[in-house]
Design an enzyme around this catalytic site. Structure first.
Site, PDB file in Angstrom:
ATOM      1  CE  LYS A 148      -4.280  43.294 -20.630  1.00 40.71           C
ATOM      2  NZ  LYS A 148      -3.141  43.602 -21.695  1.00 40.71           N
ATOM      3  CD  GLU A 181       4.204  51.401  -9.366  1.00 42.58           C
ATOM      4  OE1 GLU A 181       4.270  51.948  -9.049  1.00 42.58           O
ATOM      5  OE2 GLU A 181       4.795  50.598  -9.736  1.00 42.58           O
ATOM      6  CB  CYS A 236       5.032  54.527 -11.985  1.00 43.40           C
ATOM      7  SG  CYS A 236       6.241  52.997 -11.767  1.00 43.40           S
TER       8      CYS A 236
END
Lengths: 476, 282
Positions: free
Chosen positions: A182, A256, A290
């Site tokens: 997704k 993650e 991130c």
């Protein structure tokens, strides 16, 4: 200071053939979704790019069934054959790189220079790298005949849409799993173009399934009882929810998640290079990274010098049209993310930090935020603790290496860190002490399919990339 | 008339010391036949927290010790255990031959893990040939403080969950087998005399149902080994609680064959990988 005038140098968007609407990709074919379609927009202009289908729980179920059925064929196929499919996909990605890069910049808002020179080369390289593993798994150190897990449910974020797809799909397929992926709600288009690439590569139907939609669709993928493996990249907040959902099911999980990396500059660092590294660390991809170096830890004695250099450099960054080849800073991905960046930045001011941005015209339409630096930041400030996920840098100082380590590690996250010093033994000492999964010394934000990536602590678990990236998709 | 024996008081093992439970509670431990053996300390959630504090305090020193040193100490534990072979066999009870075999298997398991201390990085770390002029190396590092719910098997099972956690540099808090806790405290006496720094292993005896959820939910615990949890509801509660700070979880396997050769998983589950980049240049 001399300022250079640049004529516009836009990349043509004609190479992208946008359809008015996109369906789900299930069992090798595009299909309608049962949910109400959503629109995906260009964050730089707010123009609608396309309508995209929403996968309901039933649609997700069909995708999982297709993946389950394909798992028999795919996992039984000799690794050498699986490898050739992945090599084929890598080659088609290279062939269609320009198209994919433009589409990525349109849907995401990132500068074309980055999607063209960073995202796409890494995407192709990732497939190329894991293709080579498919027939060598017995040499990877996970036993004589390591087995795949089955159907992998994968949910990816909007900051590197196609690259995160590659990080998820390439190792999963190499190991013999099939996938239901997704993509993020705001950036589904390159994943759907990737589905077309799977068709061009004659990948057996059901090996890759793409279901689009918002959080509910992702939750259905994660919670589906016939999924054996869940892989997620995104916020720590959602990661916790997923870990709770998966608890007790026996599904293998890799996460993650967020980060609040310290980029540590010592007084002996090559300052010009450090400035470039700090800029790249936090302003690359509008700070939607991130592992972004969102906390600058600068040794007290060089604070003024470094900040002067940093501000001078930020004054030369060009913010604007993501498709312009001279653009350094593109658009914020969504109105929602822009609101979050604004709110945390306002909080930074309220909490007493000093805010600075270069003179910078923002376009009238679209979602934009200027490069922003906060000085006088305390460790307790929310801008020093929470992930802003935007072009916002918090500057803190330190005196000794031990203090730098203490401050760098003072966070629930542990994804990455940066060290800038000319002293080799100090680099190694610092690298040893920092509790982070990736340590960049005298560089920052480097990625490679051969190098494992992933976090300590609340930045998640499992690694993506390299030999260790195989572990996430093998029954070991 | 035969001499009256001096019995041992079974206490907890926290931070290298042997305190009673702060709660002042104990519970009777009996043999499989139902004979009274001893009163074991019944640890409380406060004891869990004290043990986590001790484990966290021990972490920098233990993880910072050289791999060679950690291997030496694990081997020393094996030596000390071997010296108390008869004592452990008697405490395990049952048939004498089987008990001695269990002690021997425990010693051998320790020796096996001791040797891994300076080898795991060679087989679980990687030199990464990246497409650019960079030095690039990935090495395993310990996760931190690991909470361990030990299996029923009181000695081989116990050492098979402790040794892999600590050999790589983690420190741990162990909830011993509820029904057969006594060997865990005698093992603590071995640990205390093997140059293992205090706090690297902390042993709690008591009720698994009562203690495990606190350990699972503790925000300063980085990893959770649920091997000894046989109740599915408790396992679910613990795994859900562990999600709060993203603990690395080893799921329950109460029926594991502790005599079988172990895989690397018990070590690798509580290892992080750190990848270090540096540009090459002159």
């Amino acid at each position: 200071m001399a300022s250079f005038a640049y004529a516009p140098a836009p990349e043509s968007r004609d190479i992208v053939d946008l359809k008015p609407s996109y369906g789900l990709f299930i069992n090798g074919e595009f299909a309608d979704g049962s949910g109400s379609p959503f629109k995906t927009i260009n964050p730089a202009t707010e123009e609608k790019l396309a309508e995209v289908a929403t996968a309901s729980a039933d649609d997700v179920d069909r995708a999982v069934q297709a993946a389950r059925k394909a798992f028999g064929v795919w996992s039984a196929m000799p690794g050498a054959e699986r490898a050739k499919y992945l090599f084929r996909i890598a080659r088609i990605i290279q062939e269609r790189a320009r198209e994919l890069a433009v589409l990525e910049s349109l849907d995401n808002g990132k500068p074309i220079r980055e999607s063209r020179d960073v995202d796409l080369p890494l995407v192709a390289a990732h497939f190329f790298y894991y293709a080579g593993w498919a027939d060598k798994l017995e040499y990877a150190g996970f036993g004589a005949d390591p087995r795949p897990l089955g159907v992998a449910g994968q949910v990816i974020p909007w900051n590197f849409p196609l690259l995160m797809l590659a990080w998820k799909i390439a190792p999963a397929l190499a190991c013999g799993n099939t996938v239901v992926l997704k993509p993020a709600e705001t950036t589904p288009l390159t994943a759907l173009l990737f589905a077309e690439i799977c068709q061009q590569a004659d990948l057996p139907p059901g090996v890759v399934n793409i279901v689009t939609g918002a959080g509910e669709t992702g939750a259905a993928v994660v919670a589906h009882p016939d999924v054996n493996k869940v892989a997620f990249t995104g916020s720590t907040e959602v990661g916790r929810i997923i870990a709770r959902t998966v608890a007790g099911t026996g599904k293998k999980l890799t996460l993650e998640l967020g980060g609040k990396a310290a980029n540590i500059v010592f007084d002996d660092a090559a300052l010009d290079q450090a400035v470039e590294g700090v800029v790249n660390g936090i302003f690359f991809n509008q700070g939607h990274v991130c592992c972004a170096g969102s906390r600058l830890l600068v040794q007290e004695s060089i604070q003024d010098e470094l900040l002067t250099g940093l501000k001078r450099r930020l004054g030369t960054l060009r913010l604007g049209d993501p498709l312009d080849k001279n653009t350094d800073i593109g658009a914020i991905n969504s109105a929602e993310q822009l609101a979050k960046i604004r709110s945390l930045s306002d909080l930074g001011e309220q909490e007493g930090a000093e805010r600075w941005s270069p003179a910078c015209d923002l376009p009238d339409k679209g979602f934009w935020f200027p490069p922003t630096v906060f000085t006088g930041v305390a460790q307790s400030h929310r801008i020093a603790r929470e992930e802003v996920f935007g072009p916002v840098l918090s500057v803190l100082t330190f005196r000794t290496p031990a203090e730098a380590v203490e401050k760098a590690n003072n966070t629930p996250y542990g994804l990455s860190a940066g060290i800038w010093t000319e002293k080799g033994s100090r680099i190694l000492w610092m690298a040893d002490k920092l509790r982070a999964g990736v340590v960049w010394a005298n560089t920052f934000n480097r990625f490679d399919p051969a190098a494992p990536f992933g976090g300590y602590k609340e930045s998640g678990y499992g690694r993506e990339g390299g030999l260790l990236g195989l572990e996430a998709y093998l029954d070991v | 008339m035969s001499r009256l024996a001096v019995r041992k008081t079974y206490k907890l093992y926290i931070g290298g010391a042997f305190p009673r439970s702060e709660s002042g509670r104990s519970y009777a431990v009996t043999s499989p036949k139902g004979d009274f053996l001893a009163n074991a300390s019944r640890a409380s959630r406060k004891d869990v927290r004290d043990a986590v504090v001790a484990a966290r305090k021990a972490f920098p020193g233990w993880s910072g010790a050289t791999a060679y040193n950690r291997g030496q100490i694990l081997y020393r534990i094996a030596e000390m255990l071997e010296g108390r072979r008869a004592q452990f066999a008697e405490e395990l009870g049952g048939g004498k031959k089987a008990a001695l075999e269990a002690v021997d298997a425990t010693v051998d398991r320790l020796v096996w893990y001791a040797g891994w201390s300076d080898k795991i990085a060679s087989v679980h770390g990687t030199a990464n040939p990246v497409a650019g002029p960079y030095f690039n190396l990935s090495s395993p590092e310990p996760t931190g403080v690991v909470g361990v719910v030990a299996p029923e098997d009181p000695l081989v099972g116990l050492i098979s969950v402790i040794a892999p956690a600590i050999v790589t540099g983690n420190t741990c808090v162990v909830i011993a087998s509820e029904r057969t806790p006594l060997p865990s405290i005698t093992l603590a006496e071995v640990l205390a005399t093997s140059d293992l720094p205090g706090g690297v292993v902390n042993v709690l005896t008591g009720h698994q149902q009562e203690l495990a959820p606190w350990l699972a939910a503790h925000m300063d615990v980085n990893g959770l080994d649920l091997t000894g949890v046989s109740d599915a509801d408790l396992a679910l509660t613990c795994e859900q609680a562990a999600a709060e700070n993203l603990k690395r979880v080893l799921r329950p396997s109460p029926d594991e064959d502790w005599r079988a050769a172990p895989a690397l998983t018990r070590m690798t589950r509580f290892l992080e990988t750190k990848t270090v980049w540096h540009p090459m240049g002159v």
